[in-house]
Design a protein around this motif. Structure first.
Motif, PDB file in Angstrom:
ATOM      1  N   VAL A 122       4.726  -6.182  -6.200  1.00 42.48           N
ATOM      2  CA  VAL A 122       3.338  -6.496  -6.740  1.00 42.48           C
ATOM      3  C   VAL A 122       3.340  -7.991  -7.244  1.00 42.48           C
ATOM      4  CG1 VAL A 122       1.873  -5.825  -8.572  1.00 42.48           C
ATOM      5  CG2 VAL A 122       2.813  -4.223  -7.243  1.00 42.48           C
ATOM      6  N   ARG A 123       4.420  -8.343  -8.040  1.00 43.44           N
ATOM      7  CA  ARG A 123       4.384 -10.025  -8.431  1.00 43.44           C
ATOM      8  C   ARG A 123       4.287 -10.834  -7.368  1.00 43.44           C
ATOM      9  NH1 ARG A 123       8.243  -7.589 -12.340  1.00 43.44           N
ATOM     10  NH2 ARG A 123       7.014  -7.126 -14.306  1.00 43.44           N
ATOM     11  N   GLU A 173       0.786  -1.135  -0.016  1.00 43.89           N
ATOM     12  CA  GLU A 173       0.222   0.052  -0.051  1.00 43.89           C
ATOM     13  C   GLU A 173       0.829   1.339  -0.044  1.00 43.89           C
ATOM     14  OE1 GLU A 173      -4.089   0.065   1.290  1.00 43.89           O
ATOM     15  OE2 GLU A 173      -3.247  -0.600   3.057  1.00 43.89           O
ATOM     16  N   ALA A 174       1.955   1.359   0.893  1.00 44.90           N
ATOM     17  CA  ALA A 174       2.985   2.444   0.805  1.00 44.90           C
ATOM     18  C   ALA A 174       3.371   2.542  -0.472  1.00 44.90           C
ATOM     19  CB  ALA A 174       4.031   2.169   1.799  1.00 44.90           C
ATOM     20  N   GLY A 175       3.819   1.525  -1.315  1.00 42.66           N
ATOM     21  CA  GLY A 175       4.317   1.767  -2.650  1.00 42.66           C
ATOM     22  C   GLY A 175       3.333   2.447  -3.651  1.00 42.66           C
ATOM     23  N   LEU A 176       2.149   1.697  -3.429  1.00 45.85           N
ATOM     24  CA  LEU A 176       1.067   2.160  -4.164  1.00 45.85           C
ATOM     25  C   LEU A 176       0.745   3.887  -4.091  1.00 45.85           C
ATOM     26  CD1 LEU A 176      -1.651  -0.816  -4.283  1.00 45.85           C
ATOM     27  CD2 LEU A 176       0.028  -0.112  -5.988  1.00 45.85           C
ATOM     28  N   ASN A 187      -6.539  -6.297  -4.686  1.00 41.78           N
ATOM     29  CA  ASN A 187      -7.803  -5.746  -5.387  1.00 41.78           C
ATOM     30  C   ASN A 187      -8.565  -5.223  -4.378  1.00 41.78           C
ATOM     31  OD1 ASN A 187      -6.995  -5.886  -8.178  1.00 41.78           O
ATOM     32  ND2 ASN A 187      -7.770  -7.928  -8.047  1.00 41.78           N
ATOM     33  N   ARG A 188      -8.474  -5.830  -2.993  1.00 46.43           N
ATOM     34  CA  ARG A 188      -9.300  -5.460  -1.841  1.00 46.43           C
ATOM     35  C   ARG A 188      -8.447  -4.322  -0.825  1.00 46.43           C
ATOM     36  NH1 ARG A 188      -9.805 -11.283  -1.726  1.00 46.43           N
ATOM     37  NH2 ARG A 188      -8.508 -11.157   0.162  1.00 46.43           N
ATOM     38  N   PRO A 221      -7.206  -0.854   0.517  1.00 47.48           N
ATOM     39  CA  PRO A 221      -8.116   0.329   0.309  1.00 47.48           C
ATOM     40  C   PRO A 221      -7.643   1.322  -0.732  1.00 47.48           C
ATOM     41  CG  PRO A 221      -8.113  -0.212   2.746  1.00 47.48           C
ATOM     42  CD  PRO A 221      -7.215  -1.468   1.877  1.00 47.48           C
ATOM     43  N   GLN A 222      -6.175   1.319  -0.738  1.00 51.14           N
ATOM     44  CA  GLN A 222      -5.853   2.229  -1.663  1.00 51.14           C
ATOM     45  C   GLN A 222      -5.743   1.756  -3.101  1.00 51.14           C
ATOM     46  OE1 GLN A 222      -4.391   5.200  -1.528  1.00 51.14           O
ATOM     47  NE2 GLN A 222      -4.300   5.239   0.885  1.00 51.14           N
ATOM     48  N   ALA A 223      -5.919   0.557  -3.377  1.00 54.46           N
ATOM     49  CA  ALA A 223      -5.927  -0.035  -4.720  1.00 54.46           C
ATOM     50  C   ALA A 223      -7.489   0.152  -5.085  1.00 54.46           C
ATOM     51  CB  ALA A 223      -5.660  -1.422  -4.977  1.00 54.46           C
ATOM     52  N   VAL A 224      -8.318  -0.306  -4.197  1.00 53.51           N
ATOM     53  CA  VAL A 224      -9.771  -0.026  -4.326  1.00 53.51           C
ATOM     54  C   VAL A 224     -10.269   1.551  -4.782  1.00 53.51           C
ATOM     55  CG1 VAL A 224     -12.185  -0.250  -3.224  1.00 53.51           C
ATOM     56  CG2 VAL A 224     -10.619  -1.904  -2.919  1.00 53.51           C
ATOM     57  N   GLU A 225      -9.689   2.342  -4.039  1.00 51.83           N
ATOM     58  CA  GLU A 225      -9.965   3.657  -4.409  1.00 51.83           C
ATOM     59  C   GLU A 225      -9.509   4.002  -5.616  1.00 51.83           C
ATOM     60  OE1 GLU A 225     -11.751   7.166  -4.115  1.00 51.83           O
ATOM     61  OE2 GLU A 225     -12.278   5.526  -2.791  1.00 51.83           O
TER      62      GLU A 225
END
Length: 184
Positions: free
Chosen positions: A99-100, A61-64, A111-112, A114-118
């Motif tokens: 990610v891989r 999440e921090a990377g995203l 995909n669940r 929070p950062q990815a969902v938003e």
């Protein structure tokens, strides 16, 4: 004695964990090595992140968040977006590896988060708007288009090739995204 700076400690842990997880994945990473690299007590990792899996998810999440801050999604110019993401992946290969690993060891969890969902919600809304405005092709529904775009972009950023091939690969990616999204 100076008080602990929990934010700085968490940041050191996240940075150390990024390197460890990117290299070894979740199963191969060792909490002891992360704590040593971070100059932190091993128990702090569990106190801050709950578990090794929680730390793994937090690192991703921090990377995203960093990626989203640096590369804004531009539905009006998806080829440029693809090129910028390619450049980011080349400059930050540890995130692409992370990610891989995450997709292999925690399928479906990304995909669940929070950062990815938003982020995906915002991207879909922008794609729908760009399609309605006639700026990009509407041959595919926005959700399918987004899936294809992300697969192309993330799959096309193989950084373990010669630097002269990187430019060729980048241009092929940008051209492919242009063809996929241009109006006919």
């Amino acid at each position: 004695m100076a008080p602990r700076d929990s934010a700085a400690t968490k940041q050191r842990i996240l940075e150390a964990a990024m390197s460890e997880f990117a290299e070894f994945g979740l199963a191969g990473a060792r909490v002891d090595r992360i704590a040593t690299r971070a100059g932190a007590n091993k128990q702090l990792l569990y106190a801050y992140f709950g578990s090794k899996e929680g730390l793994f998810d937090s690192v991703l999440e921090a990377g995203l968040v960093h990626l989203l801050d640096v590369i804004p999604f531009t539905a009006d110019d998806l080829p440029a977006y693809a090129g910028a993401l390619f450049d980011f992946a080349v400059a930050h290969p540890e995130l692409a590896r992370l990610v891989r690993w995450h997709q292999l060891e925690r399928p479906g969890v990304l995909n669940r988060l929070p950062q990815a969902v938003e982020s995906n919600k915002r991207k879909l809304e922008a794609l729908v708007a760009a399609q309605k405005a006639g700026k990009i092709s509407d041959a595919l529904p926005a959700d399918q288009l987004l899936g294809l775009l992300l697969a192309l972009i993330h799959g096309g950023a193989e950084t373990q090739i010669a630097s002269d091939e990187l430019a060729v690969q980048r241009e092929a990616l940008v051209a492919g995204v242009r063809r996929l999204t241009e109006r006919s």
